[in-house]
Design an enzyme around this catalytic site. Structure first.
Site, PDB file in Angstrom:
ATOM      1  N   PRO A   1       0.801  -1.229   0.000  1.00 45.35           N
ATOM      2  CG  PRO A   1      -0.932  -1.593   1.527  1.00 45.35           C
ATOM      3  CD  PRO A   1       0.385  -2.157   1.072  1.00 45.35           C
TER       4      PRO A   1
ATOM      5  CD  GLU B   1       0.900   2.648 -17.935  1.00 45.50           C
ATOM      6  OE1 GLU B   1       1.005   3.281 -18.993  1.00 45.50           O
ATOM      7  OE2 GLU B   1       1.021   1.410 -17.858  1.00 45.50           O
TER       8      GLU B   1
END
Length: 754
Positions: free
Chosen positions: A648, A721
């Site tokens: 994370p 992305e």
């Protein structure tokens, strides 16, 4: 399989090396006694070189050689266009003849003892041209437009279903508008550098790369060599964003120079040269038509796009492949065309199709919501779907609306007054906007070598890349979980063509592709240990229950055996496993392509029997000064459903960077072009605008839990992305909410709102 390491947030295993300066980037790697190269690039965008006067350059002390088309013709072979299955980012070979194909085309390479001498001589080299009138792009005489299908000789198909034009004509509510996105350049911190050296017929290339095996095989093809005689090293990359995803033409020139001089040669291209010797994001013009019923359900979607490319290369991003699958709609028509102009060839730039094309779709969706008098989130809700509409393939998972609900609650969306211009804070007009984000789940064939030693340490070797995203760390986490080891006992080696091949570091595929094959190697090691354990104190214990703890193999009942003893029966020393993986849906020849250094990614929005993507929702607050019209973004929030999150901490950083990039995409970034001369104007960091800290006061990233084991065994979707898709539309939508003025051409600047 021991659980726990994947999903934790350890600091980057390479973090200390990076902050102390001991991390070795290809640009910094030293070679003995190098000569230095300096590029001379064209001062015109189209024409031919008529004269090269070397006298002034030769007078500079230390000059060793000057490469031009007069002594380089035939030295470099064609290696095929990358987007067509070859290796090079553009097919135009500099110094092959006297032709100038675009602004900044390489017309000479000066070689000298020092960088300063090479630069001085390059400035003294006189090049004369017979200039021809160039075509800069849209609106330029001589630019040639063809459909993507024609350019690809029929291999590209524009997605379509139903009768979109008839459905649009009959729709109760319609939107029809044109949108435009600009040329943008990557501008990575690490300049485009290449160092080449030869020894006993073997070539070593030190160059920042997103695909070392592709670079190795490509340079071998250009020079007519066996790829086994080429070695490429790129242990770290100082930014890439797609610009280092394929071989550029500079590399072969430096390799030839080193062979001619019989000594290493190093090139450090200047910042402005980076605008023309590498790729960039193509400029687009798009036309969107949306038709809906009074309830907001789409009945028609038409999306047409035109993209600028170079004169010879049919490069396209074709973002309609994504936009046509975003929402439920029974009638869809798309069309992509490319415009050949006298420019260098564009290429991949972070989220290549999605950033420009989702801007148009998500802006149009907001316009439709306004016309319907509907909340833009609710418009997306009524058009949500668990099947992509072109072929009806099921999404493996689709957390779009969960992202909108989570993000809206955290952002405070309920407090939004929908009337444009209704929210104000003193002299500032306040606008809130939102947009969907999506990125396909790509997977690539991958290989890895994992070695476990008797003292309980592991080494992972794979030719993947760390382009700044934390790949070393997530790969180490996968191995640590797979072998039950502390992270500190795992060493990862990457970024060398001497290592087992891995896919290109693009398409957000590396974590899923490489971690999967690493885990498979670990499983093989664990199986060998479990078999060996049956011959010792752990005989009869369930092999699946065995754990590595503090250098010992332990069973659930506490029985243990030193790891070294078990390994002594399993092997004569370390256990080494080489693993290969072809993800679901990839053709059997994917591993062959991988070894050849050719892109072999699969999955994505339209797989063989399923559709796969990560989703998200982005929320933006903008403030537009009532008198000056300056635009500020005091806060931005993104909620993302991207499958299993390996780390994370690094994932949050990537998504935060994507959101910031999206702010730049909307308000700052644009490569300005002299339309008369087809030359870039702001080819430097001083005038190429990007967001700075003052432009980004508050960025929030939220994760929406998502379990999806259909995408791959680990449930990893990829997110590098995802973060910057849709951000530009969310900002444009917020600007409309603040001002009532709809801006359809990026970037949005003061003059857009006057």
């Amino acid at each position: 399989m021991p659980e726990g390491m994947i999903g934790q947030s350890p600091v980057r295993v390479d973090g200390r090396a990076k902050v102390t300066g001991t991390a070795h980037y290809a640009s910094d790697m030293a070679v003995p006694n190098p000569a230095w190269a300096f590029l001379v690039t064209s001062a015109v965008a189209r024409g031919r070189v008529t004269e090269i006067d070397e006298a002034g350059a030769r007078q500079v002390a230390g000059v060793l050689d000057i490469l031009t088309h007069r002594n380089m013709r035939g030295e470099v072979r064609d290696a095929g266009f990358f987007a067509g299955g070859g290796y090079v980012a553009e097919t135009m070979r500099p110094l092959e003849d006297d032709q100038v194909h675009h602004d900044g085309d390489i017309v000479a390479v000066v070689l000298a003892e020092t960088y300063e001498q090479a630069r001085e001589a390059a400035y003294r080299l006189r090049v004369d041209y017979a200039e021809e009138r160039p075509s800069a792009g849209f609106g330029s005489e001589g630019a040639e437009q063809v459909t993507a299908k024609e350019a690809s000789k029929g291999s590209f198909e524009d997605p379509a279903v139903g009768d979109a034009d008839a459905a649009f004509a009959a729709a109760a509510v319609t939107i029809e508008a044109d949108y435009a996105t600009p040329t943008q350049h990557h501008n990575p911190i690490e300049l485009f550098t290449t160092t080449a050296s030869w020894e006993d017929g073997r070539l070593t290339i030190l160059e920042g790369s997103q695909y070392v095996h592709g670079l190795r095989n490509g340079i071998a093809a250009q020079l007519g060599m066996d790829p086994s005689l080429v070695r490429v090293e790129s242990p770290f990359v100082g930014g890439a964003f797609g610009s280092r995803g394929s071989l550029t033409q500079r590399t072969a020139l430096i390799a030839v120079a080193a062979r001619r001089l019989r000594r290493p040669v190093k090139l450090v291209a200047t910042r402005d040269q980076g605008f023309t010797i590498a790729t960039y994001r193509a400029e687009t013009r798009q036309h969107v038509k949306l038709g809906a019923g009074g309830d907001g359900k789409l009945v028609a979607l038409v999306h047409e796009g035109v993209e600028v490319t170079s004169r010879p290369d049919p490069y396209k991003v074709a973002g309609t492949q994504t936009t046509c699958r975003m929402y439920a709609c029974p009638n869809i028509r798309t069309k992509v065309s490319i415009l050949h102009a006298d420019r260098n060839t564009p290429g991949f730039m972070r989220s290549p199709p999605e950033v420009p094309y989702m801007f148009a779709l998500e802006s149009a969706m907001d316009e439709l919501a306004v016309k319907l008098g509907m909340d833009p989130i609710e418009l997306r809700r009524v058009n949500d779907t668990m099947h992509e509409p072109i072929k009806g393939l099921p999404w493996t998972s689709r957390g779009l609306m969960q992202c909108f609900d989570t993000g809206a609650a955290a952002f405070g969306w309920k407090r939004r007054n929908p009337a444009p211009g209704s929210m104000r804070d003193g002299d500032w007009l306040v606008g809130w906007g939102c947009a969907s984000t999506i990125y396909p789940t790509h997977l690539g064939a991958a290989t890895a070598r994992v070695t476990l030693t008797p003292d309980g340490h592991a080494r992972v070797q794979t030719a993947a890349h760390d382009v700044g995203t934390g790949t070393y760390t997530v790969v180490a986490q996968a191995a640590a979980e797979g072998l039950g080891l502390p992270l500190a006992k795992v060493v990862v080696e990457m970024g060398s063509s001497e290592l087992p091949p891995a896919p290109v570091s693009g398409g957000s595929n590396v974590t899923a592709s490489v971690c999967t094959v690493v885990m498979q190697a670990c499983e093989q090691i664990r199986a060998r240990l479990a078999a060996a354990a049956q011959e010792g104190p752990l005989k009869g214990r369930d092999p699946a229950s065995l754990r590595l703890v503090d250098g010992t193999l332990r069973a659930a009942d506490g029985t243990a055996e030193p790891l070294a003893e078990a390994m002594g029966r399993a092997s004569n020393g370390a256990i080494e496993v080489y693993a290969e993986n072809i993800p679901h849906g990839l053709p059997p020849d994917s591993l062959k392509k991988l070894y050849q250094g050719r892109q072999a990614l699969g999955g994505g929005l339209e797989g063989k029997d399923r559709a796969m993507a990560a989703f998200g929702a982005e929320f933006v607050e903008v403030r537009v000064h009532a008198r000056t019209r300056e635009v500020r973004v005091p806060r931005i929030l993104g909620a993302f459903a991207a499958g299993r999150i390996v780390n994370p901490r690094t994932a949050r950083s990537q998504l935060m960077g994507g959101l910031i990039w999206g702010i730049g995409s909307a308000l700052h970034e644009a490569t300005e072009i002299d339309r008369g001369r087809a030359r870039y104007v702001n080819d430097n960091i001083a005038e190429y605008l990007i967001p700075v800290n003052a432009d980004v006061p508050q960025v929030d990233v939220l994760f929406v839990d998502e379990a999806d084991r259909q995408v791959n065994d680990l449930g990893i979707k990829g997110l590098g992305e995802l973060g910057n898709v849709g951000t530009n539309a969310a900002i444009a939508n917020a600007v409309f909410h603040a001002t009532g003025k709809r801006v359809r051409e990026l970037p949005i600047r003061i003059e857009s709102l006057i």
